[in-house]
Design a protein around this motif. Sequence first.
Motif, mmCIF file in Angstrom:
data_model
loop_
_atom_site.group_PDB
_atom_site.id
_atom_site.type_symbol
_atom_site.label_atom_id
_atom_site.label_comp_id
_atom_site.label_asym_id
_atom_site.label_seq_id
_atom_site.Cartn_x
_atom_site.Cartn_y
_atom_site.Cartn_z
ATOM 1 N N GLY A 9 0.903 -1.050 0.038
ATOM 2 C CA GLY A 9 -0.025 0.290 -0.044
ATOM 3 C C GLY A 9 0.847 1.038 -0.007
ATOM 4 N N SER A 10 2.138 1.102 0.307
ATOM 5 C CA SER A 10 3.158 2.372 0.218
ATOM 6 C C SER A 10 3.157 2.850 -1.045
ATOM 7 N N GLY A 11 3.731 4.052 -1.248
ATOM 8 C CA GLY A 11 4.035 4.727 -2.854
ATOM 9 C C GLY A 11 4.962 3.632 -3.573
ATOM 10 N N VAL A 12 5.844 3.333 -2.860
ATOM 11 C CA VAL A 12 6.995 2.482 -3.456
ATOM 12 C C VAL A 12 6.344 1.089 -3.946
ATOM 13 N N TRP A 13 5.670 0.446 -3.115
ATOM 14 C CA TRP A 13 4.786 -0.503 -3.581
ATOM 15 C C TRP A 13 3.892 -0.380 -4.789
ATOM 16 N N GLU A 14 3.413 0.720 -4.764
ATOM 17 C CA GLU A 14 2.555 1.000 -5.940
ATOM 18 C C GLU A 14 3.313 1.479 -7.183
ATOM 19 N N GLU A 15 4.487 1.803 -7.010
ATOM 20 C CA GLU A 15 5.420 1.956 -8.081
ATOM 21 C C GLU A 15 5.670 0.736 -8.750
ATOM 22 N N PHE A 16 6.257 -0.273 -7.752
ATOM 23 C CA PHE A 16 6.737 -1.399 -8.508
ATOM 24 C C PHE A 16 5.510 -1.936 -9.183
ATOM 25 N N ARG A 17 4.333 -2.131 -8.535
ATOM 26 C CA ARG A 17 2.973 -2.964 -9.085
ATOM 27 C C ARG A 17 2.858 -2.374 -10.563
ATOM 28 N N PHE A 18 2.789 -0.974 -10.444
ATOM 29 C CA PHE A 18 2.514 -0.330 -11.841
ATOM 30 C C PHE A 18 3.847 -1.024 -12.968
ATOM 31 N N LEU A 19 4.987 -1.020 -12.424
ATOM 32 C CA LEU A 19 6.062 -1.079 -13.123
ATOM 33 C C LEU A 19 5.881 -2.727 -13.662
ATOM 34 N N LEU A 20 5.298 -3.692 -12.727
ATOM 35 C CA LEU A 20 5.160 -5.068 -13.129
ATOM 36 C C LEU A 20 4.019 -5.110 -13.985
ATOM 37 N N ASP A 21 2.966 -4.469 -13.930
ATOM 38 C CA ASP A 21 1.759 -4.745 -14.626
ATOM 39 C C ASP A 21 1.784 -3.890 -15.987
ATOM 40 N N HIS A 22 2.427 -2.941 -16.175
ATOM 41 C CA HIS A 22 2.818 -2.059 -17.363
ATOM 42 C C HIS A 22 4.124 -1.966 -17.807
ATOM 43 N N PRO A 23 4.985 -2.956 -17.953
ATOM 44 C CA PRO A 23 6.546 -2.868 -18.111
ATOM 45 C C PRO A 23 6.821 -1.644 -19.371
ATOM 46 N N ARG A 24 6.232 -2.035 -20.625
ATOM 47 C CA ARG A 24 6.422 -1.164 -21.674
ATOM 48 C C ARG A 24 6.251 0.140 -21.502
ATOM 49 N N ARG A 25 5.428 0.567 -20.710
ATOM 50 C CA ARG A 25 5.224 1.908 -20.539
ATOM 51 C C ARG A 25 6.578 2.737 -20.138
ATOM 52 N N CYS A 26 7.027 2.129 -19.137
ATOM 53 C CA CYS A 26 8.142 2.559 -18.408
ATOM 54 C C CYS A 26 9.336 2.505 -19.000
ATOM 55 N N PHE A 27 9.823 1.486 -19.572
ATOM 56 C CA PHE A 27 10.985 0.928 -20.360
ATOM 57 C C PHE A 27 10.733 0.159 -21.459
ATOM 58 N N THR A 28 11.595 0.780 -22.807
ATOM 59 C CA THR A 28 11.078 -0.069 -24.098
ATOM 60 C C THR A 28 11.734 -1.348 -24.173
ATOM 61 N N LEU A 29 12.675 -1.758 -23.126
ATOM 62 C CA LEU A 29 13.222 -3.161 -23.348
ATOM 63 C C LEU A 29 12.969 -4.168 -21.991
ATOM 64 N N LEU A 30 11.774 -3.840 -21.325
ATOM 65 C CA LEU A 30 11.313 -4.266 -20.190
ATOM 66 C C LEU A 30 9.930 -4.854 -20.614
ATOM 67 N N PHE A 31 9.771 -6.149 -20.587
ATOM 68 C CA PHE A 31 8.754 -6.991 -21.232
ATOM 69 C C PHE A 31 8.055 -7.687 -20.265
ATOM 70 N N PRO A 32 6.562 -7.963 -20.478
ATOM 71 C CA PRO A 32 5.829 -8.774 -19.599
ATOM 72 C C PRO A 32 6.442 -10.203 -19.468
ATOM 73 N N GLY A 33 5.998 -10.935 -18.292
ATOM 74 C CA GLY A 33 6.544 -12.172 -17.967
ATOM 75 C C GLY A 33 6.581 -13.302 -19.068
ATOM 76 N N LYS A 34 5.601 -13.295 -19.999
ATOM 77 C CA LYS A 34 5.604 -14.384 -20.945
ATOM 78 C C LYS A 34 6.783 -14.136 -21.920
ATOM 79 N N ALA A 35 6.793 -12.894 -22.641
ATOM 80 C CA ALA A 35 7.786 -12.522 -23.206
ATOM 81 C C ALA A 35 9.151 -12.855 -22.703
ATOM 82 N N THR A 36 9.507 -12.312 -21.500
ATOM 83 C CA THR A 36 10.957 -12.463 -20.769
ATOM 84 C C THR A 36 11.159 -13.914 -20.863
#
Length: 158
Positions: A9-36
């Motif tokens: 529930g903290s801000g850092v936790w929410e940032e990590f969750r957003f990064l895991l849920d939407h990897p390509r919005r943050c980094f071009t070479l960060l892919f979803p789990g299946k593609a990784t």
Amino acid sequence: MASKFAPVGSGVWEEFRFLLDHPRRCFTLLFPGKATWWLFWILFLLNGIDLLFFVVLDLHDPIITSLPPGYRVLDGLFQAASTRTAGFAVVNLAALHPAIQVSYLVMMYISVFPIAISVRRTNVYEEKSLGLYGGEEDEGEDKSYLAAHLRRQLSFDL
């Protein structure tokens, strides 16, 4: 993984969750789990083939047999990984078996395909914000995206 160490529930936790849920919005070479995982296994397979060729095809070559067995495998792994990325060599490539040289040539050619396919396949965001646009596909084609991409790339290269 880092989200497990942040307070829920903290801000850092929410940032990590957003990064895991939407990897390509943050980094071009960060892919979803299946593609990784797909990329991991493709690179594992390519490096394994190169290592196998490095060790097996030069069993009686004095350049390779002069290396201790542990270092031979380690050098083969390094050579397999660096062939597609940096071009470093642990032995003189001209002294290796011609089949290994052809294998390294093919691996250098196809080195970008797994990443390029993953980049294009996971570009699912609105307005194609990453600037990677796919060509218009025929509605009647039943071919997979991978086959279509490889066909276009090989026809361009030829």
